[in-house]
Design an enzyme around this catalytic site. Structure first.
Site, mmCIF file in Angstrom:
data_model
loop_
_atom_site.group_PDB
_atom_site.id
_atom_site.type_symbol
_atom_site.label_atom_id
_atom_site.label_comp_id
_atom_site.label_asym_id
_atom_site.label_seq_id
_atom_site.Cartn_x
_atom_site.Cartn_y
_atom_site.Cartn_z
ATOM 1 N N LYS A 60 0.532 -7.518 19.413
ATOM 2 C CA LYS A 60 0.310 -6.654 17.999
ATOM 3 C C LYS A 60 -0.409 -5.394 17.911
ATOM 4 O O LYS A 60 0.040 -4.334 17.723
ATOM 5 C CB LYS A 60 -0.694 -7.604 17.154
ATOM 6 C CG LYS A 60 -1.001 -7.151 15.873
ATOM 7 C CD LYS A 60 -1.886 -7.966 15.155
ATOM 8 C CE LYS A 60 -3.401 -8.001 15.742
ATOM 9 N NZ LYS A 60 -4.418 -8.529 15.085
ATOM 10 N N ARG B 146 0.604 0.336 17.154
ATOM 11 C CA ARG B 146 0.353 1.682 17.458
ATOM 12 C C ARG B 146 1.895 2.338 17.738
ATOM 13 O O ARG B 146 2.063 3.506 17.485
ATOM 14 C CB ARG B 146 -0.420 1.869 18.856
ATOM 15 C CG ARG B 146 -1.997 1.465 18.577
ATOM 16 C CD ARG B 146 -2.461 1.214 19.972
ATOM 17 N NE ARG B 146 -3.982 0.978 19.891
ATOM 18 C CZ ARG B 146 -4.613 -0.026 19.534
ATOM 19 N NH1 ARG B 146 -4.070 -1.088 19.021
ATOM 20 N NH2 ARG B 146 -6.007 0.009 19.428
ATOM 21 N N GLY C 151 -5.641 -4.845 10.303
ATOM 22 C CA GLY C 151 -6.682 -3.876 10.591
ATOM 23 C C GLY C 151 -6.038 -3.018 11.561
ATOM 24 O O GLY C 151 -6.052 -1.674 11.566
ATOM 25 N N SER D 159 -16.199 -1.129 15.459
ATOM 26 C CA SER D 159 -14.669 -1.509 16.033
ATOM 27 C C SER D 159 -14.082 -0.322 16.692
ATOM 28 O O SER D 159 -14.503 0.712 16.037
ATOM 29 C CB SER D 159 -14.042 -1.829 14.696
ATOM 30 O OG SER D 159 -12.534 -1.803 14.937
ATOM 31 N N SER D 160 -13.550 -0.723 17.767
ATOM 32 C CA SER D 160 -12.829 0.561 18.437
ATOM 33 C C SER D 160 -11.758 0.901 17.651
ATOM 34 O O SER D 160 -11.024 2.147 18.053
ATOM 35 C CB SER D 160 -12.675 -0.093 19.913
ATOM 36 O OG SER D 160 -11.338 -1.155 19.727
ATOM 37 N N ASP E 32 -10.928 -10.557 21.985
ATOM 38 C CA ASP E 32 -9.860 -11.569 21.231
ATOM 39 C C ASP E 32 -9.839 -12.845 22.191
ATOM 40 O O ASP E 32 -9.683 -14.169 21.806
ATOM 41 C CB ASP E 32 -8.516 -11.055 21.058
ATOM 42 C CG ASP E 32 -8.631 -10.147 19.676
ATOM 43 O OD1 ASP E 32 -9.495 -10.011 18.913
ATOM 44 O OD2 ASP E 32 -7.689 -9.416 19.596
ATOM 45 N N ARG F 171 -15.735 -14.428 13.048
ATOM 46 C CA ARG F 171 -15.331 -15.545 14.132
ATOM 47 C C ARG F 171 -16.648 -16.097 14.659
ATOM 48 O O ARG F 171 -16.536 -17.325 15.365
ATOM 49 C CB ARG F 171 -14.413 -14.687 14.908
ATOM 50 C CG ARG F 171 -13.112 -14.553 14.384
ATOM 51 C CD ARG F 171 -12.306 -13.818 15.489
ATOM 52 N NE ARG F 171 -10.701 -13.659 15.071
ATOM 53 C CZ ARG F 171 -9.854 -12.804 15.374
ATOM 54 N NH1 ARG F 171 -10.224 -12.223 16.586
ATOM 55 N NH2 ARG F 171 -8.540 -13.010 14.960
ATOM 56 N N LYS G 173 0.571 -14.469 11.530
ATOM 57 C CA LYS G 173 -0.245 -12.944 11.537
ATOM 58 C C LYS G 173 0.542 -12.355 12.694
ATOM 59 O O LYS G 173 0.759 -11.272 12.755
ATOM 60 C CB LYS G 173 -1.614 -13.205 11.360
ATOM 61 C CG LYS G 173 -2.352 -11.559 11.434
ATOM 62 C CD LYS G 173 -3.801 -11.844 11.083
ATOM 63 C CE LYS G 173 -4.467 -10.335 10.977
ATOM 64 N NZ LYS G 173 -4.119 -9.476 10.516
#
Length: 436
Positions: free
Chosen positions: A22, A27, A95, A170-171, A322, A353, A422
């Site tokens: 993903k 990207r 996101g 968040s990166s 993740d 999470r 997703k």
């Protein structure tokens, strides 16, 4: 509520061809859309999140033509300027789509709105907006301050000082700025991005830099504290690009290979991967799994202990945020207490999470300590099968991670299993193909 009953499972063996990553898929789609020339993208992930990006690009006037072969598209680049100068974009809960698109659209000189599902409107984007406002972008919140929905207006972009952006939430905020800044008109003079605080999820920035280079834009970095990005340069289509298999999705099958005796092999990702989550295999090896790997595959053949248990461990998971969820469930099968740290980013994902993981592990009988950015899991002394099942919070990774709990002595009911659409719509079919 729809549910799926799994297990108890006794064994796992087989080979899985992974769906595309993903993180790489979205990207690559955006970079191809912004580039000069045509890019053929192969092995693109087919999932809710990539469909969100494809739909947004279509609305923006980008031609993304599906080819005859599976999961392949020809993307006709726009040379950095989208044809549509106004658009209303639905971003679902993606996101990896809304954040880089927000940055790219803020520099387009058009009028755009971006919104999503209710959970998307709870996921922070303020640090990215603050960074973009530093260069003159005009972005308004139409709901709660710091969160989508967003309204973007035409602006005069100017860069006369380094851009500062937080790295500890968040990166994806940094990724969005890195990918967008080459679009700023200029002579190629670089602009500096300064990271405030510790940058989390560094491997995802490595993915971004690697892919930008594939499209002809080189970014220089000073450690992880600052980045020098050229402006006024064009992304160039590489002609053809293949999307790696998803390393986060690989983690469930690799863990199954440990818990179910194996051998289980995943194909599409290996030691040559640009994804940080491939290092999940190292963590699993530290827990006592027998791991082998090549450039494009990883295989697990059970564990080294005769009793089948994993070793408990303490691990900084900044590099595998993740895949660390898989470790949390695998900790149910360890010989002691496992502690996973530096996972504060879990709180701003598809759900909180950390709280969700702690809640559902406790249902199975585990003792769990939940901290601000860590989780500590002690295996059950007595397993319980929760009557109401395992809740998944509309979070694909919760559903996939907890499928592994079915290697315990009780059956596991997964609520809302279709949430895996997703990122991996066929997950439970693939999992059922190797586990029994």
């Amino acid at each position: 509520m729809e549910h799926l009953d799994v297990g108890p499972l006794k064994a796992a063996r087989g080979t899985v061809k992974l769906p595309g990553s993903k993180s790489i898929s979205n990207r690559v789609l955006l970079l191809a859309a912004l580039a000069e020339g045509e890019t053929v993208v192969r092995d693109l992930l087919d999932s809710d999140d990539t469909r969100v990006m494809l739909a947004a690009l279509d609305t923006l006037g980008v031609r993304c033509e599906p080819l005859g072969t599976a999961n392949a598209y020809r993307v006709t680049g726009t040379g950095g300027r989208f044809p549509a100068k106004s658009a209303d974009l639905f971003m679902g809960n993606a996101g990896t789509a809304i954040r880089p698109l927000t940055a790219a659209l803020a520099l387009q000189g058009g009028e755009y709105t971006l919104h999503g599902v209710p959970r998307m409107h709870e996921r922070p984007i303020g640090d990215l907006v603050d960074g973009l406002r530093q260069v003159g972008a005009r972005i308004d919140y139409t709901g709660n301050e710091g969160f989508p929905p967003l309204a973007i207006r035409a602006a005069s972009i100017r860069i006369d000082a380094p851009i500062r952006v937080r790295g500890d939430v968040s990166s994806q905020f940094l990724t969005a700025l890195l990918m967008a800044l080459p679009l700023v008109e200029g002579s190629g003079r670089p602009v500096t991005i300064e990271v405030v605080g510790e940058l989390i999820s560094k491997p995802y920035i490595e993915i971004t830099l690697n892919l930008m280079a594939r499209f002809g834009v080189q970014v220089e970095r000073n450690g992880w504290a600052s980045f020098s990005v050229p402006t006024g340069v064009a992304y160039r289509a590489p002609g053809e690009i293949f999307v790696e298999g998803d390393a986060s999705s690989a983690s469930y099958f690799l863990a199954a290979g440990a818990l179910g005796g194996g051998p289980v092999r995943v194909e599409g990702v290996g030691m040559s991967s640009i994804q940080g989550d491939v290092r999940f295999a190292d963590a699993l090896n530290r827990m006592g799994a027998n791991v082998m790997a090549g450039d494009n595959w990883i295989e697990v053949r059970g564990v080294e202990r005769d009793d089948g248990k994993l070793h408990a461990l303490e691990l900084d998971c900044n590099h595998i945020p993740d895949a660390a969820m898989t470790l949390a469930v695998a900790a149910l099968f360890a010989d002691g207490t496992t502690t996973l740290t530096n996972i504060g980013s879990w709180r701003v994902k598809e759900t909180d999470r950390l709280t969700a993981m702690a809640t559902e592990l406790r249902k199975l009988g585990a003792a769990v300590e939940e901290g601000t950015d860590y989780i500590r899991v002690t295996p059950p002394s007595h397993w319980t099968a929760p009557a109401g099942g395992i809740d998944t919070y509309d979070d694909h990774r919760m559903a996939m991670a907890f499928s592994l709990a079915a290697f315990g002595p009780v059956p596991v009911r997964i609520n809302d299993p279709r949430c895996v659409a997703k990122t991996f719509p066929e997950y439970f079919t693939a999992f059922g193909g190797i586990a029994a």
